[in-house]
Design a protein around this motif. Structure first.
Motif, short mmCIF file in Angstrom:
data_model
loop_
_atom_site.label_atom_id
_atom_site.label_comp_id
_atom_site.label_asym_id
_atom_site.label_seq_id
_atom_site.Cartn_x
_atom_site.Cartn_y
_atom_site.Cartn_z
N UNK A 163 0.70 -1.02 0.16
CA UNK A 163 0.09 -0.07 -0.12
C UNK A 163 0.97 1.27 -0.04
N UNK A 164 2.12 1.19 -0.09
CA UNK A 164 2.88 2.08 -0.19
C UNK A 164 3.76 2.50 -1.58
N UNK A 165 4.30 3.51 -1.95
CA UNK A 165 4.92 3.58 -3.37
C UNK A 165 6.59 3.27 -3.18
N UNK A 166 7.08 3.05 -1.99
CA UNK A 166 8.34 2.87 -1.59
C UNK A 166 8.44 1.39 -1.59
N UNK A 167 9.91 0.71 -1.93
CA UNK A 167 10.13 -0.49 -1.95
C UNK A 167 10.99 -0.78 -0.44
N UNK A 168 11.52 0.31 0.19
CA UNK A 168 12.03 0.15 1.27
C UNK A 168 11.46 -0.60 2.51
N UNK A 169 10.45 -0.48 2.43
CA UNK A 169 9.33 -1.30 3.45
C UNK A 169 8.70 -2.37 3.01
N UNK A 170 8.98 -2.88 1.88
CA UNK A 170 8.37 -4.04 1.46
C UNK A 170 8.91 -5.32 1.95
N UNK A 171 7.94 -6.40 1.83
CA UNK A 171 8.25 -7.54 2.73
C UNK A 171 7.73 -8.62 1.71
N UNK A 172 8.46 -9.84 1.55
CA UNK A 172 7.77 -10.88 0.75
C UNK A 172 6.76 -11.64 1.46
N UNK A 173 5.61 -11.79 0.73
CA UNK A 173 4.43 -12.56 1.57
C UNK A 173 4.82 -13.88 0.90
N UNK A 174 4.97 -14.90 1.57
CA UNK A 174 5.27 -16.32 1.05
C UNK A 174 3.94 -16.80 0.34
N UNK A 175 3.00 -16.31 0.27
CA UNK A 175 1.76 -16.88 -0.71
C UNK A 175 1.91 -16.29 -1.88
N UNK A 176 2.79 -15.28 -2.34
CA UNK A 176 2.86 -14.51 -3.56
C UNK A 176 4.28 -14.99 -4.25
#
Length: 195
Positions: A119-132
């Motif tokens: 839900x954010x435009x930045x990649x720095x706070x992204x986490x991988x969801x194992x389901x994806x």
């Protein structure tokens, strides 16, 4: 090894524990107003640390959607802070009580999508969801999401959520907490039906 910090669950007295074959230290709770959670630092075989956050945050009947989003939003912020401050990866695991998958159109606005940073435009706070990621969509049973795994600051290579049939505890009906089952009747009466 195991880590356990008493929760403040006044209704059922549910606790969260982390079991590990690797050394653990610094077990704690975050100030996120989420009763059932636990944080611990795990030492990987190469000596590098990894922070694990275990949560049980089902969609309660009394808790409104806004309150739940605030709780899990605080979890997301604190997980990101842990990763940045400690300069090592964070893994968030547990029950979110939301039956939504990464391929669903509403995923970015969901609790799951928020924890993944969609839900954010930045990649720095992204986490991988194992389901994806790849074929690791083992976070469901009978089409229902039961547990989630989020990996922040690592490349996700493999992930698996095991469920009922692997860990079996007492099942005395939904109207009673498991703690009402005497330990001499079922020594695993307090073991969850999934991990």
């Amino acid at each position: 090894e195991y880590a356990l910090v008493e929760s403040s669950d006044p209704v059922y007295g549910h606790q969260i524990a982390i079991l590990s074959t690797l050394p653990m230290k610094n077990q704690r709770r975050l100030d996120i107003h989420l009763r059932r959670h636990l944080v611990v630092d795990v030492e990987l075989p190469d000596g590098e640390p990894l922070t694990v956050v275990a949560v049980h945050a089902p969609e309660g009947k009394k808790r409104g959607a806004d309150a739940r989003k605030r709780q899990l939003g605080a979890l997301k912020r604190e997980s990101h802070r842990l990763r940045v401050r400690n300069k090592h990866p964070v893994v968030v695991v547990g029950t979110l009580g939301e039956n939504i998958q990464p391929q669903d159109a509403t995923y970015p606005e969901s609790v799951a999508g928020h924890l993944a940073g969609r839900d954010t435009n930045r990649d720095s706070d992204d986490c991988a969801d194992a389901a994806a990621v790849g074929s690791f969509g083992a976070t469901t049973r009978d089409g229902q999401v039961i547990d989630s795994i989020y990996v922040c600051g690592l490349d996700l290579v493999a992930a698996e959520v095991m469920s009922e049939g692997i860990v079996v505890g007492a099942n005395d009906g939904s109207d009673k907490p498991w703690s009402e089952v005497p330990v001499d009747k079922d020594e695993q009466r307090d073991v969850s039906d999934h991990f």
